[in-house]
Design a protein around this motif. Structure first.
Motif, PDB file in Angstrom:
ATOM      1  N   UNK A 102      53.695  56.703  39.473  1.00 32.53           N
ATOM      2  CA  UNK A 102      52.639  56.510  38.473  1.00 32.53           C
ATOM      3  C   UNK A 102      53.259  56.259  37.111  1.00 32.53           C
ATOM      4  N   UNK A 103      52.797  55.188  36.441  1.00 36.27           N
ATOM      5  CA  UNK A 103      53.236  54.845  35.079  1.00 36.27           C
ATOM      6  C   UNK A 103      54.755  54.723  34.964  1.00 36.27           C
ATOM      7  N   UNK A 104      55.402  54.379  36.092  1.00 37.68           N
ATOM      8  CA  UNK A 104      56.854  54.180  36.130  1.00 37.68           C
ATOM      9  C   UNK A 104      57.652  55.435  35.776  1.00 37.68           C
ATOM     10  N   UNK A 105      56.995  56.571  35.676  1.00 40.77           N
ATOM     11  CA  UNK A 105      57.698  57.790  35.248  1.00 40.77           C
ATOM     12  C   UNK A 105      57.537  58.955  36.239  1.00 40.77           C
ATOM     13  N   UNK A 106      56.365  59.089  36.789  1.00 41.04           N
ATOM     14  CA  UNK A 106      56.084  60.249  37.647  1.00 41.04           C
ATOM     15  C   UNK A 106      55.888  59.789  39.097  1.00 41.04           C
ATOM     16  N   UNK A 107      56.441  60.556  40.001  1.00 42.45           N
ATOM     17  CA  UNK A 107      56.239  60.213  41.400  1.00 42.45           C
ATOM     18  C   UNK A 107      55.934  61.457  42.218  1.00 42.45           C
ATOM     19  N   UNK A 108      55.306  61.232  43.359  1.00 42.87           N
ATOM     20  CA  UNK A 108      54.962  62.312  44.277  1.00 42.87           C
ATOM     21  C   UNK A 108      55.144  61.796  45.692  1.00 42.87           C
ATOM     22  N   UNK A 109      55.587  62.677  46.583  1.00 46.29           N
ATOM     23  CA  UNK A 109      55.824  62.297  47.968  1.00 46.29           C
ATOM     24  C   UNK A 109      55.085  63.241  48.902  1.00 46.29           C
ATOM     25  N   UNK A 110      54.605  62.670  50.016  1.00 44.25           N
ATOM     26  CA  UNK A 110      53.972  63.456  51.062  1.00 44.25           C
ATOM     27  C   UNK A 110      54.444  62.926  52.410  1.00 44.25           C
ATOM     28  N   UNK A 111      54.751  63.842  53.311  1.00 44.39           N
ATOM     29  CA  UNK A 111      55.119  63.448  54.675  1.00 44.39           C
ATOM     30  C   UNK A 111      53.911  63.667  55.572  1.00 44.39           C
ATOM     31  N   UNK A 112      53.477  62.604  56.236  1.00 39.85           N
ATOM     32  CA  UNK A 112      52.311  62.703  57.107  1.00 39.85           C
ATOM     33  C   UNK A 112      52.725  62.391  58.545  1.00 39.85           C
ATOM     34  N   UNK A 113      52.023  63.027  59.466  1.00 35.49           N
ATOM     35  CA  UNK A 113      52.300  62.848  60.888  1.00 35.49           C
ATOM     36  C   UNK A 113      51.236  61.923  61.482  1.00 35.49           C
ATOM     37  N   UNK A 114      51.679  60.807  62.007  1.00 34.82           N
ATOM     38  CA  UNK A 114      50.777  59.835  62.634  1.00 34.82           C
ATOM     39  C   UNK A 114      50.840  60.041  64.144  1.00 34.82           C
ATOM     40  N   UNK A 115      49.687  60.340  64.737  1.00 39.14           N
ATOM     41  CA  UNK A 115      49.611  60.647  66.162  1.00 39.14           C
ATOM     42  C   UNK A 115      49.255  59.415  66.980  1.00 39.14           C
ATOM     43  N   UNK A 116      49.590  59.428  68.264  1.00 34.75           N
ATOM     44  CA  UNK A 116      49.154  58.320  69.133  1.00 34.75           C
ATOM     45  C   UNK A 116      47.636  58.280  69.216  1.00 34.75           C
ATOM     46  N   UNK A 117      47.110  57.097  69.392  1.00 31.78           N
ATOM     47  CA  UNK A 117      45.659  56.925  69.479  1.00 31.78           C
ATOM     48  C   UNK A 117      45.130  57.684  70.686  1.00 31.78           C
ATOM     49  N   UNK A 118      44.109  58.539  70.502  1.00 30.28           N
ATOM     50  CA  UNK A 118      43.598  59.313  71.641  1.00 30.28           C
ATOM     51  C   UNK A 118      42.943  58.412  72.678  1.00 30.28           C
ATOM     52  N   UNK A 119      43.058  58.822  73.922  1.00 32.81           N
ATOM     53  CA  UNK A 119      42.461  58.068  75.022  1.00 32.81           C
ATOM     54  C   UNK A 119      40.982  58.419  75.111  1.00 32.81           C
ATOM     55  N   UNK A 120      40.151  57.398  75.058  1.00 31.90           N
ATOM     56  CA  UNK A 120      38.719  57.620  75.132  1.00 31.90           C
ATOM     57  C   UNK A 120      38.302  57.838  76.587  1.00 31.90           C
ATOM     58  N   UNK A 121      37.554  58.934  76.769  1.00 33.36           N
ATOM     59  CA  UNK A 121      37.066  59.246  78.111  1.00 33.36           C
ATOM     60  C   UNK A 121      35.693  58.605  78.273  1.00 33.36           C
ATOM     61  N   UNK A 122      35.602  57.675  79.203  1.00 34.33           N
ATOM     62  CA  UNK A 122      34.347  56.966  79.444  1.00 34.33           C
ATOM     63  C   UNK A 122      33.710  57.523  80.717  1.00 34.33           C
ATOM     64  N   UNK A 123      32.494  58.020  80.575  1.00 37.65           N
ATOM     65  CA  UNK A 123      31.789  58.552  81.727  1.00 37.65           C
ATOM     66  C   UNK A 123      31.296  57.422  82.623  1.00 37.65           C
ATOM     67  N   UNK A 124      31.356  57.672  83.912  1.00 38.87           N
ATOM     68  CA  UNK A 124      30.837  56.692  84.852  1.00 38.87           C
ATOM     69  C   UNK A 124      29.312  56.687  84.802  1.00 38.87           C
TER      70      UNK A 124
END
Length: 273
Positions: A102-124
């Motif tokens: 931000x404004x070439x002076x301040x910075x911030x970092x965050x580590x995020x966990x990206x999960x695999x796309x959940x499998x959708x359960x489709x009812x028959x």
């Protein structure tokens, strides 16, 4: 001393004006930066998700005050973004360090966990089945029974209100008007799990009782009175099948047939001579 040998000093006024402008602009820029200085301890950003999945759009938004420039680094090799609010998609699961400058002076970092796309359960698709009477009387309470295997939720429509009338498995219902009603059952809130049945609602005819006033007639000795009985010839009774009955009820519901005409199909008549 010869005046011709004297060294003359000459200052160009344009150069002086140029340096004055540079000085004023520098002071203005310094004052602007100072007045819009960001407290780096308050630099932060938020996302519109709490759980992150691959190939799902995530929105990042800066919440810093007095910010006027931004640089977003998402740690996955994608291009830098320069807006206060940006959207990004992580194409693979894993851990990513997201950085905001931000404004070439301040910075911030965050580590995020990206999960695999959940499998959708489709009812028959379920085989919907329910039990309902074919004919009922107007104003009579009727019981319906669901026979669908594996159903967890029910939406019943009985063809009179235009909306869901019951959400229980085996409901009871009282039809308020005559005619052919289309009863609909949808199970598990899925439009492909549906079944229809027609129920014929008939008018509940009330027979009026005739009360003979007391002492209206004097008793007569039947052994002394001979009354010639009229010759009665029975007129053949008209018979109708189930299909014709259904057609008559449809005609009543569409105001194409009166109740009197409807009853004439069921009343036995006699001719006297």
């Amino acid at each position: 001393m010869n005046t011709k040998n004297q060294i003359k000093t000459h200052f160009d006024s344009k150069v002086i004006i140029f340096f004055m402008i540079i000085f004023i602009l520098s002071c203005g820029l310094l004052a602007f930066k100072k007045s819009n200085a960001v407290d780096c301890d308050e630099v932060k950003f938020k996302t519109d998700e709490t759980i992150y999945y691959e190939n799902k759009l995530i929105t990042f938004e800066d919440q810093s005050e007095k910010a006027f420039s931004w640089r977003w680094y998402f740690g996955d090799g994608s291009e830098i973004s320069y807006k206060s609010k940006v959207s990004h998609v992580f194409k693979k699961p894993g851990k990513y360090t997201v950085k905001l400058l931000v404004n070439e002076t301040c910075d911030i970092e965050k580590t995020i966990l990206v999960l695999p796309k959940p499998i959708e359960v489709v009812k028959e698709k379920l085989v919907v089945d329910f039990e309902a009477p074919t004919r009922v009387n107007q104003g009579e309470e009727v019981q319906f029974f669901d026979r669908t295997n594996g159903a967890d939720a029910w939406d019943w429509k009985f063809g009179e209100t235009g909306k869901t009338d019951s959400k229980v498995k085996n409901p009871k219902y009282t039809f308020k008007s005559i005619g052919v009603k289309k009863v609909i059952l949808v199970v598990d809130n899925d439009s492909k799990n549906i079944m229809y049945k027609d129920v014929i609602v008939m008018s509940a005819l009330k027979v009026k009782k005739t009360i003979t006033p007391k002492n209206q007639y004097k008793p007569v000795d039947s052994s002394k009175v001979y009354v010639e009985q009229p010759k009665v010839i029975a007129t053949p009774v008209k018979t109708i099948n189930e299909t014709q009955l259904t057609s008559l009820l449809y005609a009543i519901s569409e105001d194409k047939l009166s109740i009197a005409d409807f009853k004439s199909n069921f009343v036995k008549s006699y001719n006297q001579e």
